[in-house]
Enzyme design. Structure first.
Site, PDB file in Angstrom:
ATOM      1  CE  LYS A  31      15.886  14.582  28.679  1.00 49.15           C
ATOM      2  NZ  LYS A  31      14.500  14.344  28.250  1.00 49.15           N
ATOM      3  CD  GLU A  79      18.816  23.208  25.529  1.00 48.30           C
ATOM      4  OE1 GLU A  79      18.238  24.023  26.243  1.00 48.30           O
ATOM      5  OE2 GLU A  79      18.525  22.004  25.494  1.00 48.30           O
ATOM      6  NE  ARG A  80      12.548  21.253  20.791  1.00 51.23           N
ATOM      7  CZ  ARG A  80      12.943  20.240  21.569  1.00 51.23           C
ATOM      8  NH1 ARG A  80      13.601  20.508  22.686  1.00 51.23           N
ATOM      9  NH2 ARG A  80      12.688  19.005  21.228  1.00 51.23           N
TER      10      ARG A  80
END
Length: 468
Positions: free
Chosen positions: A165, A191-192
């Site tokens: 993705k 998000e990381r």
């Protein structure tokens, strides 16, 4: 300060914290109750921000901390700023990276000459929305041919973990910034930090950062922070659409984590969960975000949203509610990824409401329909091939298999953003080239060409120059 304030603290109301439960804070204000969505400040330096979410009566309010709440205790003072969460807007925010409070997190000084606007807005009225429907070309063959995106519409990338993705999103940023003179806004929800840093570096090296704004509510931040970061990105997008009259590409990664953050906030606030543990207000919260994304008479916001599907279950409420807002859905398949077809888009599960002869034209529509028929028929006879072999198929079925296998390989495409991993230079393919390639494959012009010649190429003209 953790939140940008217009100089209102001199007129602010003082209150007292009466309860702290994790990130949920209750406070009493004797001089008037703060409005819903007002930001409260607490802590020794006023560095703990709390957003008011409900009124409990008797001058009591309950809110969720947007920053870690360590150090708060009953009896501590708390201040009502009188303003909701705000986002910076202006030309100077381009090429910068922000958090939910509008603070820069890219290591450079804050931008000058910016205004601040509340993040809670209303969708544009129906009278301002454009009724025109037109495709938005991406340069990715399988998307442009079978799942055309809508300019000013919303498209979803559905898939489980690890099927591509984010890679597909970053490729679309790369292609669209170069092909369309607009603004890209990337919103990372949950998000990381590794992903954010890599994305920033990739966009800088690709030369697309000057027309891009990045907003992150990272995975380690509070659920209230992750829940509001989408509103911050939307406020910035609305500025470029309404004030600058520009087309905006809004990329959201990941809508599921927005829903997940809302579920966490709902649980912390004490609301009873709905089906499968989701918040009872899931549909309303998602609509408040999605309905602000639209095209108007001054510009358009085109949104592409990654949607994580829990356990690859497309009946999950998060996926079901998101489907209803989208004009096109791109479904990523783990099976196709395991077979080496990248992008791993399932052409039969994916769909777009733009794929009609009135919008894309007769030739495009008829070609797309014939491609789907070919791939669908191939899918139906795969079991026969596995059990009895190709020899048991009729001559016509064998032709369909040859066409389908070549179409599957032609729809693979090397990406610019993965070139440093694969060593293969990325390709951007125009819609006319993609349609020509599909038409020639369906006309059996490549029946004597090895399938491998069509794998990971750009335009069909490359098939003759590639070694089998």
């Amino acid at each position: 300060m953790a939140v940008k304030l217009t100089e209102t603290l001199s007129n602010s109301r003082q209150g007292v914290i009466v309860a702290v439960r994790g990130t949920v804070v209750e406070a009493r204000f004797d001089q008037g109750t703060p409005a819903i969505y007002s930001v409260l400040h607490a802590g020794p330096q006023g560095n703990i921000s709390v957003e008011v979410l409900s009124h409990l009566g008797n001058d009591l309010v309950r809110g969720i901390a947007l920053t870690p709440a360590q150090g708060l205790s009953r009896g501590s003072p708390i201040v009502d700023t009188g303003v909701p969460l705000q986002a910076p807007i202006g030309k100077k925010i381009l090429s910068r990276m922000f958090n939910v409070f509008g603070q820069t997190i890219d290591g450079f000084d804050p931008p000058e000459e910016v205004e601040w606007r509340p993040v809670h807005g209303s969708p544009p009225p129906l009278s301002r929305r454009t009724g025109k429907t037109e495709p938005f070309e991406t340069g990715i063959k399988i998307v442009d041919v079978l799942i055309p995106l809508e300019r000013g519409g919303k498209s979803g990338l559905f898939g489980g973990a690890g099927v591509g993705k984010t890679v597909l999103l970053t490729e679309m940023i790369n292609n669209m910034v170069k092909r369309h003179e607009g603004v890209s806004i990337f919103c990372g929800i949950g998000e990381r930090c590794r992903e954010g840093e890599e994305l920033y570096r990739d966009m800088k090296s690709a030369g697309v950062l000057p027309n891009t704004v990045m907003v992150f509510g990272q995975m380690n931040e509070q659920p209230g922070c992750r829940f509001r970061v989408g509103n911050v990105a939307l406020t910035m997008a609305e500025y470029f659409r309404d004030d600058e009259h520009r087309d905006v590409l809004l990329l959201i990664d990941n809508i599921f984590r927005f829903i997940q953050a809302g579920s966490e906030v709902s649980g912390l606030m004490g609301y009873l969960p709905s089906r499968l543990g989701y918040q009872p207000t899931l549909a309303t919260e998602l609509s408040q975000l999605e309905e602000r994304i639209s095209g108007t008479d001054t510009g358009s916001i085109t949104s592409i949203q990654a949607v994580y599907v829990p356990a690859d279950d497309f009946t999950d409420p998060a996926a079901v509610h998101t489907f209803s807002h989208l004009s096109s859905t791109i479904v990523l398949s783990r099976k196709r990824a395991s077979e080496g077809f990248f992008p791993a888009i399932d052409p039969l599960q994916s769909n777009s409401r733009l794929l009609s002869s009135e919008i894309v034209g007769e030739r495009h529509y008829n070609l797309a329909r014939k491609i789907r028929e070919t791939l669908s028929h191939y899918e139906e006879i795969k079991d026969i091939i596995a059990m009895l072999g190709m020899e048991q198929l009729s001559e016509e079925d064998r032709k369909i298999v040859f066409r389908a296998r070549r179409l599957e390989r032609f729809f693979t495409q090397p990406f610019h953003t993965t070139g440093h991993f694969t060593g293969v230079q990325g390709r951007t393919v125009s819609l006319s080239d993609a349609l020509d390639g599909c038409e020639r494959i369906l006309n059996d012009e490549f029946k004597d060409v090895s399938e491998s010649n069509l794998y990971m190429i750009g335009a069909i003209s490359e098939a003759g120059t590639k070694n089998p």
